[in-house]
Design a protein around this motif. Structure first.
Motif, PDB file in Angstrom:
ATOM      1  N   VAL A 194       0.827  -1.215   0.000  1.00 36.66           N
ATOM      2  CA  VAL A 194       0.000   0.000   0.000  1.00 36.66           C
ATOM      3  C   VAL A 194       0.865   1.270   0.000  1.00 36.66           C
ATOM      4  N   ASN A 195       2.132   1.103  -0.246  1.00 30.84           N
ATOM      5  CA  ASN A 195       3.044   2.251  -0.295  1.00 30.84           C
ATOM      6  C   ASN A 195       3.145   2.734  -1.743  1.00 30.84           C
ATOM      7  N   PRO A 196       2.563   3.894  -2.086  1.00 27.86           N
ATOM      8  CA  PRO A 196       2.579   4.340  -3.490  1.00 27.86           C
ATOM      9  C   PRO A 196       3.973   4.655  -4.008  1.00 27.86           C
ATOM     10  N   LYS A 197       4.846   5.116  -3.112  1.00 32.22           N
ATOM     11  CA  LYS A 197       6.207   5.450  -3.547  1.00 32.22           C
ATOM     12  C   LYS A 197       6.926   4.227  -4.095  1.00 32.22           C
ATOM     13  N   LEU A 198       6.699   3.070  -3.483  1.00 30.86           N
ATOM     14  CA  LEU A 198       7.358   1.851  -3.948  1.00 30.86           C
ATOM     15  C   LEU A 198       6.849   1.448  -5.334  1.00 30.86           C
ATOM     16  N   HIS A 199       5.561   1.572  -5.565  1.00 33.68           N
ATOM     17  CA  HIS A 199       5.020   1.265  -6.892  1.00 33.68           C
ATOM     18  C   HIS A 199       5.587   2.235  -7.934  1.00 33.68           C
ATOM     19  N   GLU A 208       2.290  -0.330 -12.561  1.00 30.04           N
ATOM     20  CA  GLU A 208       2.829   0.175 -11.300  1.00 30.04           C
ATOM     21  C   GLU A 208       2.480   1.652 -11.093  1.00 30.04           C
ATOM     22  N   MET A 209       2.556   2.430 -12.160  1.00 32.21           N
ATOM     23  CA  MET A 209       2.222   3.854 -12.035  1.00 32.21           C
ATOM     24  C   MET A 209       0.736   4.045 -11.731  1.00 32.21           C
ATOM     25  N   ARG A 210      -0.094   3.233 -12.332  1.00 34.56           N
ATOM     26  CA  ARG A 210      -1.525   3.312 -12.024  1.00 34.56           C
ATOM     27  C   ARG A 210      -1.777   2.984 -10.551  1.00 34.56           C
ATOM     28  N   GLN A 211      -1.058   1.997 -10.046  1.00 35.95           N
ATOM     29  CA  GLN A 211      -1.223   1.627  -8.640  1.00 35.95           C
ATOM     30  C   GLN A 211      -0.771   2.766  -7.728  1.00 35.95           C
ATOM     31  N   ALA A 212       0.322   3.434  -8.108  1.00 31.51           N
ATOM     32  CA  ALA A 212       0.815   4.564  -7.304  1.00 31.51           C
ATOM     33  C   ALA A 212      -0.219   5.685  -7.259  1.00 31.51           C
ATOM     34  N   THR A 213      -0.801   6.007  -8.414  1.00 29.11           N
ATOM     35  CA  THR A 213      -1.796   7.088  -8.447  1.00 29.11           C
ATOM     36  C   THR A 213      -3.076   6.694  -7.731  1.00 29.11           C
ATOM     37  N   ALA A 214      -3.402   5.412  -7.744  1.00 30.86           N
ATOM     38  CA  ALA A 214      -4.609   4.955  -7.044  1.00 30.86           C
ATOM     39  C   ALA A 214      -4.428   5.058  -5.535  1.00 30.86           C
ATOM     40  N   TYR A 221       3.546  11.187  -9.370  1.00 34.63           N
ATOM     41  CA  TYR A 221       3.039   9.868  -9.749  1.00 34.63           C
ATOM     42  C   TYR A 221       2.245   9.957 -11.059  1.00 34.63           C
ATOM     43  N   TRP A 222       1.463  11.015 -11.206  1.00 34.58           N
ATOM     44  CA  TRP A 222       0.689  11.179 -12.438  1.00 34.58           C
ATOM     45  C   TRP A 222       1.607  11.441 -13.636  1.00 34.58           C
ATOM     46  N   ALA A 223       2.670  12.204 -13.417  1.00 39.15           N
ATOM     47  CA  ALA A 223       3.634  12.427 -14.501  1.00 39.15           C
ATOM     48  C   ALA A 223       4.315  11.113 -14.878  1.00 39.15           C
ATOM     49  N   GLY A 224       4.595  10.278 -13.868  1.00 39.60           N
ATOM     50  CA  GLY A 224       5.168   8.961 -14.145  1.00 39.60           C
ATOM     51  C   GLY A 224       4.225   8.104 -14.965  1.00 39.60           C
ATOM     52  N   LEU A 225       2.939   8.171 -14.641  1.00 40.94           N
ATOM     53  CA  LEU A 225       1.941   7.435 -15.431  1.00 40.94           C
ATOM     54  C   LEU A 225       1.907   7.974 -16.858  1.00 40.94           C
ATOM     55  N   GLY A 226       1.991   9.289 -17.000  1.00 39.19           N
ATOM     56  CA  GLY A 226       2.010   9.867 -18.344  1.00 39.19           C
ATOM     57  C   GLY A 226       3.170   9.353 -19.165  1.00 39.19           C
ATOM     58  N   GLU A 227       4.350   9.317 -18.558  1.00 41.72           N
ATOM     59  CA  GLU A 227       5.529   8.824 -19.278  1.00 41.72           C
ATOM     60  C   GLU A 227       5.369   7.360 -19.652  1.00 41.72           C
TER      61      GLU A 227
END
Length: 262
Positions: A45-50, A72-78, A86-92
């Motif tokens: 449940v740690n978003p930073k790790l995802h 993993e990025m989707r899990q972080a943003t969730a 995290y959203w920028a990571g998902l974008g990339e």
């Protein structure tokens, strides 16, 4: 006795959980995919790790698919919807996975969460160019040049190139005409002149001075000392004089002023 046993058991559980979290953080900082995976398993449940695992997938530390990075990025943003990084990571990740619509949405959301960060505005604008979303690109580039005026030319160039050689007059209308950002407007005059569109630079100067006849020197940072001419025939119709301790003034090319810039 039963009460003490319950207290002891809870204490053991708390210590065990704390140790698991600490170990997960240590593995998460290792930069090694296997250890970060184990960290995620320990503390899911740690978003930073995802986010960290998604970054490692994107960097290609080991063979992995773009879909894994997206997951993993989707899990972080969730797990934490309010972190722009995290959203920028998902974008990339979505761009790498060839999902421009996902990338556009993620980058736009990152920029909304961090409106004072020029990097997120830039990334959102670039994603909008990829998807052909000119409205979003204009909005984000406008924010970018306000936050980082020393890089305004980069925004002008990307608007021009990113939308198939967009006409300079269209960029002015979309990005700057209704803006109160005088620094960016003056920089665009210079940009137009460098692109040999002296006619446009001259017209934009007339637009600016019709509403702001006096422009403080501080707004003219993009310009060198002395004067800059925008008219097509030498230094003819419009001058910007930049002298310490005074305002910039528009001077007419009526033959009473030098035709060569100092």
């Amino acid at each position: 006795m039963l009460f003490l046993l319950i207290i002891t058991a809870l204490a053991v559980l708390f210590v065990t959980k704390a140790m698991r979290v600490a170990l997960a953080e240590t593995w998460g900082d290792s930069g090694e995919v296997d250890k970060v995976r184990r960290a995620v398993a320990l503390d899911p449940v740690n978003p930073k790790l995802h986010y960290t695992l998604g970054r490692l997938y994107l960097l290609g530390i080991e063979a992995s698919s773009p879909a894994q990075a997206v997951g993993e990025m989707r899990q972080a943003t969730a797990l934490n919807v309010r972190v722009a990084l995290y959203w920028a990571g998902l974008g990339e990740a979505c761009l790498v996975a060839d999902d421009p619509a996902c990338a556009d949405h993620a980058y736009q959301h990152a920029a909304e969460l961090a409106p004072s960060n020029p990097q997120f505005a830039w990334e959102a604008a670039m994603a909008a160019i990829v998807t052909g979303n000119r409205g979003a690109a204009v909005s984000q580039f406008r924010r970018f040049v306000q936050l980082q005026p020393d890089r305004s030319w980069e925004a002008f160039e990307m608007m021009q190139r990113g939308f198939g050689g967009l006409d300079l007059d269209v960029i002015w209308s979309d990005l700057l005409r209704n803006s109160s950002d005088m620094t960016s407007k003056l920089a665009y005059l210079d940009f137009a002149a460098v692109n040999s569109r002296f006619d446009l630079a001259d017209r934009y100067w007339e637009e600016i001075t019709s509403t702001s006849p006096k422009i403080h020197l501080e707004a003219a940072k993009p310009y060198p000392a002395g004067c800059r001419a925008f008219a097509g025939n030498g230094c003819g119709s419009v001058f910007l004089l930049a002298r310490p301790g005074r305002h910039l003034e528009a001077l007419g090319g009526d033959g009473q002023h030098p035709r060569a810039c100092a």
